[in-house]
Structure formats: C-alpha cells, structure tokens
Write an enzyme that holds these catalytic residues in place. Structure first.
Site, PDB file in Angstrom:
ATOM      1  N   SER A 106       0.823  -1.214   0.000  1.00  0.00           N
ATOM      2  CA  SER A 106       0.000   0.000   0.000  1.00  0.00           C
ATOM      3  C   SER A 106       0.854   1.260   0.000  1.00  0.00           C
ATOM      4  O   SER A 106       2.040   1.245   0.345  1.00  0.00           O
ATOM      5  CB  SER A 106      -0.917   0.018   1.226  1.00  0.00           C
ATOM      6  OG  SER A 106      -1.670  -1.157   1.287  1.00  0.00           O
TER       7      SER A 106
HETATM    8  N1  SAH Z   1      -0.473  -5.024   4.024  1.00  0.00           N
HETATM    9  C1  SAH Z   1       0.261  -5.372   2.807  1.00  0.00           C
HETATM   10  C2  SAH Z   1      -0.471  -4.982   1.549  1.00  0.00           C
HETATM   11  C3  SAH Z   1      -1.512  -5.897   1.294  1.00  0.00           C
HETATM   12  S1  SAH Z   1      -2.249  -6.031  -0.302  1.00  0.00           S
HETATM   13  C4  SAH Z   1       1.638  -4.763   2.815  1.00  0.00           C
HETATM   14  O1  SAH Z   1       1.963  -4.004   3.726  1.00  0.00           O
HETATM   15  O2  SAH Z   1       2.410  -5.083   1.910  1.00  0.00           O
HETATM   16  C5  SAH Z   1      -3.539  -7.095   0.245  1.00  0.00           C
HETATM   17  C6  SAH Z   1      -3.086  -8.478   0.656  1.00  0.00           C
HETATM   18  O3  SAH Z   1      -4.230  -9.142   1.167  1.00  0.00           O
HETATM   19  C7  SAH Z   1      -2.560  -9.324  -0.499  1.00  0.00           C
HETATM   20  O4  SAH Z   1      -1.314  -9.831  -0.180  1.00  0.00           O
HETATM   21  C8  SAH Z   1      -3.603 -10.429  -0.606  1.00  0.00           C
HETATM   22  O5  SAH Z   1      -3.073 -11.659  -1.041  1.00  0.00           O
HETATM   23  C9  SAH Z   1      -4.147 -10.492   0.805  1.00  0.00           C
HETATM   24  N2  SAH Z   1      -5.475 -11.083   0.938  1.00  0.00           N
HETATM   25  C10 SAH Z   1      -6.528 -10.985   0.081  1.00  0.00           C
HETATM   26  N3  SAH Z   1      -7.587 -11.639   0.571  1.00  0.00           N
HETATM   27  C11 SAH Z   1      -7.209 -12.178   1.745  1.00  0.00           C
HETATM   28  C12 SAH Z   1      -7.865 -12.982   2.722  1.00  0.00           C
HETATM   29  N4  SAH Z   1      -9.140 -13.366   2.563  1.00  0.00           N
HETATM   30  N5  SAH Z   1      -7.177 -13.337   3.825  1.00  0.00           N
HETATM   31  C13 SAH Z   1      -5.873 -12.957   4.008  1.00  0.00           C
HETATM   32  N6  SAH Z   1      -5.201 -12.202   3.107  1.00  0.00           N
HETATM   33  C14 SAH Z   1      -5.861 -11.815   2.001  1.00  0.00           C
END
Ligand code: SAH
Length: 232
Positions: A67
C-alpha cells in the site's frame, strides 16, 4: 533531503491535503517515527526498489500490492494503538504494514491467503528482526480465534462488507480499520469501534482503492446477529 525524508514529507503533505476528512492536520508522532524506522525498500522486489520511497503503491507479485505510505501511516494512526496491544492484520502482503505495527505494539498477528506471499513475508520479517510478528497462511475473513480478543484489527484488502468474525474477535473499545466496497470500484476506509453491549460506531474516513479480499466471505453469517450501527 534523502529518499526517506521525502517520503515522510509527502505523507505529511497528503495528511494536510485531507485534513478535512481526517479531522486533524497531522498523524500520531509514534506512527510517524515508525514510518521513519522501517526500511520500505526491503519489502519491494529488487527491480522495483527505486520506487520504495515514493508515496504510492507498488506491485509485490501474485497480483498484489504494497500500500501507499500515506495509507499505511493513516491506517496505523486510526487504530490508536498502545505499546501493550495485540493487533491482528488481514493481508500480510509484503509484511511492511505488519513491520510498522510491530514498532507500535507488543504483538502483531498477520494472516495472508497467498502461500508464496505468506512464506516470503514471514522470512523477511524474521531476517529484519521483527520478532513480534507472527504470520499465518489462511483466509483472514475468519480472523485468528486462538489469539482473540484483539486490541485492534486492520484489514488491508477491500471487503464486500464488515466481516462479523472480525467484529467478534475485537475486545470492547477496540477498533477495526477496514476498506469496504466493491472490487476495483468505490471503497471507503472505515473505522468500526466496538462499544459496550456489542454496539458499534462506524466512522467513514475517505475513499480508497485496495485490491479485493479473496476467498470465501460468508455474507449469510455476516448479516446474522449484526446490530444496526450508529453513524456519526
Ligand atoms: N499489508 C500489505 C499490503 C496488502 S495487499 C503490505 O503491507 O504489503 C492485500 C493483501 O491481502 C494481499 O497480499 C492479498 O493476497 C491479501 N489477501 C486478500 N484476501 C485475503 C484474505 N481473505 N485473507 C488474508 N489475506 C488476504
């Protein structure tokens, strides 16, 4: 001015530009100190490290993104953490948000649904010495019951609705910070505060654009027993 100082300046500028939505001109000093301490370039693929200190999201593989620094700082601020807190993050991704939180609280639990990302983030966090972060590969929609109740929960992917399992795993007075809305469409970052008698306050903050939450999101259970929120 070095790259990190430029990133901090850009976060502050964007906070000022959005002061009317946030209801304040600056974020918590503890959060800004954590943003200064964590080396964001370590969380990007080597060929994209030149983007590390730009105030924008960046690809991290598997179709996912790290993000924007302003959003990471804002969400960390909205959680209103204390050093004794245990926080749950849904969507570990690169591990950057978890690393920021690890500087602010006692223990971070983070769930990532994509195995490759979960494994890499876990190794990265260990290598960099963030020893108070535990990563698990799973569908975070259902939270991490074993470690509940949490002093705060942060979801870093857009959910179609507020997940009831996460609400249930918040302690009284704790906050859930989550983008809610349609995939690749309008989403709103909201803060849900759990009050006494399982009542909730929902505070919409601003429009955001997150990758969607993937995996099963059981709407049926999410609407059952859900108390009507009061909107401020
Ligand atoms: N917080 C992260 C950015 C996340 S992008 C950082 O600092 O880099 C969103 C993330 O959520 C992705 O890696 C995706 O694979 C994950 N995601 C999507 N759906 C999810 C779910 N149901 N449970 C856990 N993770 C999930």
């Amino acid at each position: 001015m070095n790259d990190l100082e430029r990133m901090l300046r850009d976060i502050k500028m964007e906070v000022e530009l959005t002061r009317n939505l946030l209801g304040k001109d600056s974020l918590d000093d503890r959060v800004m100190a954590a943003m200064k301490e964590v080396p964001r370039h370590e969380f990007l693929p080597p060929d994209l490290r030149y983007l590390a200190y730009d105030n924008g999201p960046a690809p991290i593989g598997s179709g996912q993104t790290i993000s924007q620094p302003y959003i990471v700082a804002l969400m960390s601020d909205l959680l209103e953490t204390r050093p004794t807190d245990t926080i749950l993050e849904i969507g570990t991704g690169s591990g950057y948000q978890a690393a920021i939180l690890s500087k602010l609280v006692k223990q971070v639990y983070s769930i990532e649904i994509i195995e490759d990302l979960a494994t890499k983030a876990s190794k990265r966090l260990k290598r960099l010495g963030y020893n108070n972060v535990a990563v698990r590969k799973d569908n975070g929609y259902f939270g991490w019951q074993e470690h509940a109740p949490f002093d705060g929960i942060i979801v870093t992917a857009a959910a179609p609705h507020i997940p009831l399992p996460l609400i249930n795993q918040l302690r009284e007075g704790a906050k859930l910070v989550i983008p809610v809305g349609l995939p690749y469409d309008y989403q709103e970052l909201i803060v849900v505060e759990k009050n006494v008698n399982d009542e909730f306050d929902i505070r919409p903050i601003l429009g955001v654009s997150f990758v969607p939450l993937i995996g099963e999101c059981s709407t049926e259970t999410a609407h059952k027993d859900f108390h009507k929120p009061s909107r401020h």
